[in-house]
Scaffold this motif. Sequence first.
Motif, PDB file in Angstrom:
ATOM      1  N   TYR A  25       0.830  -1.197   0.000  1.00 31.19           N
ATOM      2  CA  TYR A  25       0.000   0.000   0.000  1.00 31.19           C
ATOM      3  C   TYR A  25       0.865   1.248   0.000  1.00 31.19           C
ATOM      4  CZ  TYR A  25      -2.956   3.719   1.927  1.00 31.19           C
ATOM      5  OH  TYR A  25      -3.609   4.903   2.146  1.00 31.19           O
ATOM      6  N   ALA A  40       0.323   5.403   0.609  1.00 29.67           N
ATOM      7  CA  ALA A  40      -0.647   6.398   1.053  1.00 29.67           C
ATOM      8  C   ALA A  40      -0.974   7.378  -0.064  1.00 29.67           C
ATOM      9  CB  ALA A  40      -0.101   7.157   2.267  1.00 29.67           C
ATOM     10  N   SER A  55       1.291  13.742   2.202  1.00 26.04           N
ATOM     11  CA  SER A  55       1.198  12.288   2.108  1.00 26.04           C
ATOM     12  C   SER A  55       0.139  11.795   3.080  1.00 26.04           C
ATOM     13  CB  SER A  55       2.549  11.639   2.426  1.00 26.04           C
ATOM     14  OG  SER A  55       3.519  12.024   1.477  1.00 26.04           O
ATOM     15  N   ASP A  56      -0.661  10.881   2.624  1.00 27.56           N
ATOM     16  CA  ASP A  56      -1.859  10.375   3.284  1.00 27.56           C
ATOM     17  C   ASP A  56      -2.917  11.455   3.382  1.00 27.56           C
ATOM     18  OD1 ASP A  56      -3.687   8.644   4.231  1.00 27.56           O
ATOM     19  OD2 ASP A  56      -2.426   7.809   5.804  1.00 27.56           O
ATOM     20  N   HIS A  99       0.392  11.203   8.686  1.00 24.87           N
ATOM     21  CA  HIS A  99       0.553  12.038   7.500  1.00 24.87           C
ATOM     22  C   HIS A  99       1.885  12.771   7.587  1.00 24.87           C
ATOM     23  CE1 HIS A  99      -1.034  15.004  10.419  1.00 24.87           C
ATOM     24  NE2 HIS A  99      -0.237  15.847   9.783  1.00 24.87           N
TER      25      HIS A  99
END
Length: 406
Positions: free
Chosen positions: A263, A265, A297-298, A306
């Motif tokens: 995964y 993000a 990010s995220d 994040h």
Amino acid sequence: MTTLINRIWTAFSPPQPAKKDDALKFGVLGAATIAPLALIIPAKSHPEVIIQAVAARDRRKAEAFAKSNGIPEVKGSYQEIIDDPNIDCVYIPLVNNLHFEWAARAVRAGKHVLLEKPSASNSTEAEILFNLPELSAPHGPVLLEAFHNRFHPSWAFFKSLVKPADVVHVTSHFMLPWWTNSKNDIFFNYNLSGGNIMAVGTYNLAATRLLFDAEPEECIDCDTKAYTDGVHAKCDYEFKARFRFPNGGIGEASSTLRGGTMYRAAYVTVTTKGIVVPDDTLPASQEKRRSQELTISDLIHGGFWHRIDVTSTFKICDRETGTVIKKWVEKESHKAYTFEEAGMANLPGEDYWLSYRHQLEQFVNKIRGRETQHWVTAEDSLVQARMIDMAYEKSGLGLRPTSSFR
């Protein structure tokens, strides 16, 4: 790491204050897997929210859901929840093609509605829904498209770093590994208004639009990978689209639900044009210029984790010739789990509040007539629906089916 673990643990096992006598009572339409994260757990720490009832197509499923989530009532149908005078608010996490109908039914019954995204199957439905006369009536019901990530401090802080007039390019991407979903999942059923752009791509499109602070003028192209058989036909599992915005900027949005094993993000990267930065230490013949690349990010679940990265490129230039005399790069990173960390210390929240809890706070504030620091307006949701339509039209897959309900 201890702080991270404690924050997430507390998010799922929050303090539970006593409920106020006039607490808002919610009914949940459908025993959806997102409901505990999106509403039921956040409601535990809100003194003005009670999850009162649930209904599902399969009563046994609703009963099991109620038991596992501590919901006192099980109704025999969605309509029973809407007709119940004891229910103040309705949460709708149903499949996409039912969003419009049940949101409209609830609004017409005077219920406040927290509606999962996308708000409707297409802009035709969205136009009807968000222009219902009940919504503009004095003390009328509140309708919110549940873009939860936009209520988190990390997004507020990221947006505060970006001046839309300076943005020239936005890239937004999201992926889910192939093993997290299958072809038979509901978001790959065309009759249920399925498709990747509907499922998670809507986050990418919204982020792109919000950072330009404008509605796109055109979808330049939209390349997709989609299924071709049966109910799955026309359901994209991967897309990449480019949009042109009024200032000439380009927004690229992409996502895949059949990504690699690991995964990654969701992220958004903003590129800005060079601007002149005042610097009194320079001689009159020189000027300082700055361009930036900013990444969050995220994007979607920033409450878990994040990071915001800012890369600033500076140049000292000759004013007349533009010749670069000196150039250097500065990098910095930020996190904002609270509004205090985001530089907005007067706003409510705890560091363990996920975006859903922040969203619930503002939803209740709106109903109570209090100030809302963050909101998704009707016009915002209408523009979002039009942008999704733009992408599907350009892709050749066509719009998602329009409900016959009126």
